[in-house]
Design a protein around this motif. Structure first.
Motif, short mmCIF file in Angstrom:
data_model
loop_
_atom_site.label_atom_id
_atom_site.label_comp_id
_atom_site.label_asym_id
_atom_site.label_seq_id
_atom_site.Cartn_x
_atom_site.Cartn_y
_atom_site.Cartn_z
N GLY A 264 -40.35 29.08 -17.75
CA GLY A 264 -39.10 28.51 -18.24
C GLY A 264 -39.27 27.91 -19.62
N GLY A 265 -38.36 27.00 -19.92
CA GLY A 265 -38.39 26.35 -21.22
C GLY A 265 -37.68 27.13 -22.31
N GLU A 266 -37.11 28.29 -21.95
CA GLU A 266 -36.45 29.09 -22.99
C GLU A 266 -35.05 28.56 -23.24
N ALA A 267 -34.52 28.91 -24.41
CA ALA A 267 -33.17 28.51 -24.80
C ALA A 267 -32.26 29.74 -24.79
N SER A 268 -31.08 29.58 -24.25
CA SER A 268 -30.09 30.64 -24.24
C SER A 268 -28.81 30.11 -24.89
N HIS A 269 -27.73 30.86 -24.78
CA HIS A 269 -26.48 30.38 -25.34
C HIS A 269 -25.32 30.79 -24.45
N LEU A 270 -24.27 30.00 -24.48
CA LEU A 270 -23.04 30.27 -23.75
C LEU A 270 -21.98 30.73 -24.75
N PRO A 271 -21.60 32.00 -24.76
CA PRO A 271 -20.64 32.49 -25.76
C PRO A 271 -19.20 32.19 -25.35
N LEU A 272 -18.44 31.58 -26.25
CA LEU A 272 -17.02 31.32 -26.04
C LEU A 272 -16.24 32.06 -27.13
N LYS A 273 -15.34 32.94 -26.71
CA LYS A 273 -14.56 33.70 -27.67
C LYS A 273 -13.47 32.83 -28.29
N ILE A 274 -13.12 33.15 -29.52
CA ILE A 274 -12.02 32.43 -30.17
C ILE A 274 -10.70 32.75 -29.48
N ASN A 275 -10.51 34.03 -29.17
CA ASN A 275 -9.29 34.47 -28.49
C ASN A 275 -9.62 34.77 -27.04
N THR A 276 -9.74 33.72 -26.23
CA THR A 276 -10.10 33.90 -24.83
C THR A 276 -8.98 34.57 -24.04
N ALA A 277 -7.73 34.31 -24.41
CA ALA A 277 -6.60 34.83 -23.64
C ALA A 277 -6.33 36.31 -23.89
N GLY A 278 -6.89 36.89 -24.95
CA GLY A 278 -6.68 38.31 -25.23
C GLY A 278 -5.26 38.63 -25.64
N VAL A 279 -4.71 39.73 -25.12
CA VAL A 279 -3.37 40.19 -25.51
C VAL A 279 -2.30 39.74 -24.52
N ILE A 280 -2.67 38.95 -23.51
CA ILE A 280 -1.70 38.52 -22.51
C ILE A 280 -0.59 37.65 -23.11
N PRO A 281 -0.88 36.64 -23.96
CA PRO A 281 0.20 35.81 -24.51
C PRO A 281 1.28 36.60 -25.26
N PRO A 282 0.94 37.53 -26.18
CA PRO A 282 2.02 38.28 -26.84
C PRO A 282 2.83 39.15 -25.88
N ILE A 283 2.18 39.73 -24.87
CA ILE A 283 2.92 40.56 -23.92
C ILE A 283 3.92 39.72 -23.14
N PHE A 284 3.49 38.59 -22.62
CA PHE A 284 4.40 37.71 -21.87
C PHE A 284 5.52 37.19 -22.77
N ALA A 285 5.17 36.76 -23.97
CA ALA A 285 6.17 36.20 -24.88
C ALA A 285 7.21 37.25 -25.27
N SER A 286 6.77 38.45 -25.58
CA SER A 286 7.71 39.52 -25.95
C SER A 286 8.63 39.87 -24.80
N SER A 287 8.08 39.95 -23.60
CA SER A 287 8.89 40.31 -22.43
C SER A 287 9.97 39.27 -22.17
N LEU A 288 9.62 37.99 -22.23
CA LEU A 288 10.61 36.95 -21.98
C LEU A 288 11.71 36.93 -23.03
N LEU A 289 11.35 37.11 -24.30
CA LEU A 289 12.34 37.05 -25.36
C LEU A 289 13.25 38.27 -25.39
N LEU A 290 12.76 39.41 -24.94
CA LEU A 290 13.56 40.63 -25.00
C LEU A 290 14.43 40.84 -23.77
N PHE A 291 14.26 40.04 -22.74
CA PHE A 291 15.11 40.18 -21.56
C PHE A 291 16.59 39.96 -21.85
N PRO A 292 17.00 38.89 -22.58
CA PRO A 292 18.43 38.72 -22.85
C PRO A 292 19.04 39.89 -23.61
N ALA A 293 18.34 40.39 -24.62
CA ALA A 293 18.87 41.52 -25.38
C ALA A 293 18.99 42.77 -24.51
#
Length: 448
Positions: A264-293
């Protein structure tokens, strides 16, 4: 210091792809499956008049139907057997992913390993059938109520048409779900993502031809077209940079003595992405806004309530209220979905169980709070990045007169899937190269 895997990746020889037999088989299988998908996109649903459908769809292309048509590769505009595409499966997967963090029994099932994952996948398939059935019924009823100048869209409306449409569309979705699983297992890349990728890319040649034709007739200046191309290249470069960017948190593991040796004694790293949510937020946002139209366009001006008319007017593409609401929903779903896919408390608990710790941070609760602090800061940057990428195309469509839907969501999907597929091809090449090195070492050992 670079690890052995990183050193091997840096010396990767892309020219060896011709000698990687297994990789070539997987690539050919992937291409063949995507060709089958594109052929299915041109098989129409029985009982629909294509001329009347094209006229109605052109009038309603500004709603959610236009957004889904981009993801389905034009299948909705042609009302093919694959009109629902793979979207019901994606919606069911997202719902199940959210439920596994809310429902204790599903959360326990998720932690059971491979058996629990298979059970969750089975529930996801059931949810896909239910969602696809409701959507197919809604499409059948909506088509029956549409009448164009060329005549009604449905040639012979009734119970039989609805039954055939539901069976056809649900069957098309299940076929794509199966095809995506086959690509994942026997091809290269994520099958579901590649199907959406193929649908989006299929519309690019027509969009390019439209743009060049408008440039030839003088509707768009040559300078504007050049600036548009350069802007697309710049945005793609930014998306590639952000999607591959990581915040690496150093994780240290203590040394332990077994007999006379230290491990043991080794060092590793925990990678955290800047965009963790991916493309889900734009898809949900577009769907909700386009429903009335979408609802307003199908109801017509005669039966449309005043509040619906107001929403369809001020929530149209390029309107200030639409842009502000779009940004607000993207930011909201970024934080919401990030909390769903990443749990700092569970991560800190797993580190503590494995003996790992972040230098300078106490294990347990303090580690969870530190991870949450870092994740919130990254999510703010990711939300601003997604908002900028998605708002820019809306401004180009509304203000610049761009003749095709250069959507931020589409761009994110195309770039993300391309990066993921290239990474998997690289992994197969690394495995082939590693096997070659082992064979050479064995031959040298026998020669001695």
């Amino acid at each position: 210091m670079a690890s052995a895997a990183e050193q091997l990746a840096s010396n990767l020889n892309w020219g060896s792809i011709g000698r990687a037999t297994e990789l070539k088989k997987r690539l050919w299988f992937t291409v063949a499956a995507l060709v089958v998908f594109r052929i299915g996109a041109y098989i129409p649903v029985p009982g629909v008049d294509p001329a009347a459908l094209a006229e109605i769809f052109k009038q309603n292309s500004g709603g959610i139907a236009g957004l889904l048509d981009v993801f389905s590769g034009g299948s909705i505009g042609r009302m093919s057997v694959l009109a629902l595409s793979i979207m019901p499966y994606i919606s069911a997967s997202i719902i199940m992913q959210i439920l596994t963090t809310v429902v204790p029994s599903l959360e326990a099932l998720k932690k059971e390993g491979e058996a629990g994952r298979k059970k969750i996948n089975q529930y996801t398939r059931y949810g896909t059938v239910i969602l696809a059935t409701f959507q197919a019924y809604g499409i059948a009823v909506g088509l029956e109520s549409q009448v164009a100048t060329a005549g009604p869209v449905v040639i012979d409306p009734g119970v039989f048409f609805r039954f055939v449409t539901i069976i056809t569309l649900v069957g098309g979705t299940l076929f794509l779900m199966w095809l995506g699983e086959q690509i994942t297992a026997r091809g290269v890349g994520n099958g579901v993502s590649l199907i959406i990728f193929a649908g989006i890319v299929a519309a690019l040649p027509d969009a390019l031809v439209q743009t060049l034709e408008l440039g030839r007739t003088g509707a768009l200046s040559a300078l504007f077209i050049i600036a548009l191309v350069l802007g697309i290249v710049l945005v793609v470069a930014v998306v590639v940079f952000v999607e591959t960017a990581q915040r690496r948190i150093v994780v240290q593991y203590p040394k332990r003595q077994v007999g006379n040796r230290m491990y043991g004694g080794e060092a590793s790293h925990l990678p955290l992405k800047i965009n963790t949510a991916g493309v889900i937020p734009p898809i949900f946002a577009s769907s909700l806004l386009l429903f009335p139209a979408t609802i307003a366009s199908f109801q017509g001006n005669s039966g449309e309530p005043g509040w619906m008319q107001w929403m369809s007017t001020y929530l149209g593409h390029g309107q200030p209220l639409y842009l502000f609401a779009y940004i607000g929903l993207i930011v909201f779903f970024c934080f919401f979905y990030t909390t769903v896919v990443f749990n700092p408390a569970d991560t800190a608990d797993n580190l503590k169980k494995n003996g790992g710790f972040i230098p300078g941070i106490r294990p347990g609760k303090n580690t969870a709070e530190y991870l949450e602090y870092i994740l919130n800061r990254l999510t703010v940057i990711g939300a601003l990045y997604l908002s900028a990428v998605c708002i820019l195309p809306e401004l180009l469509i509304a203000r610049g007169g761009v003749p095709f839907y250069f959507g931020g969501t589409s761009l994110l999907i195309v770039v993300s899937v391309t990066l993921d597929t290239v990474t998997q091809v690289q992994a197969h090449l690394l495995a082939h190269q590693y096997e070659g090195l082992i064979k050479k070492a064995r031959l040298r050992g026998k020669g001695r």
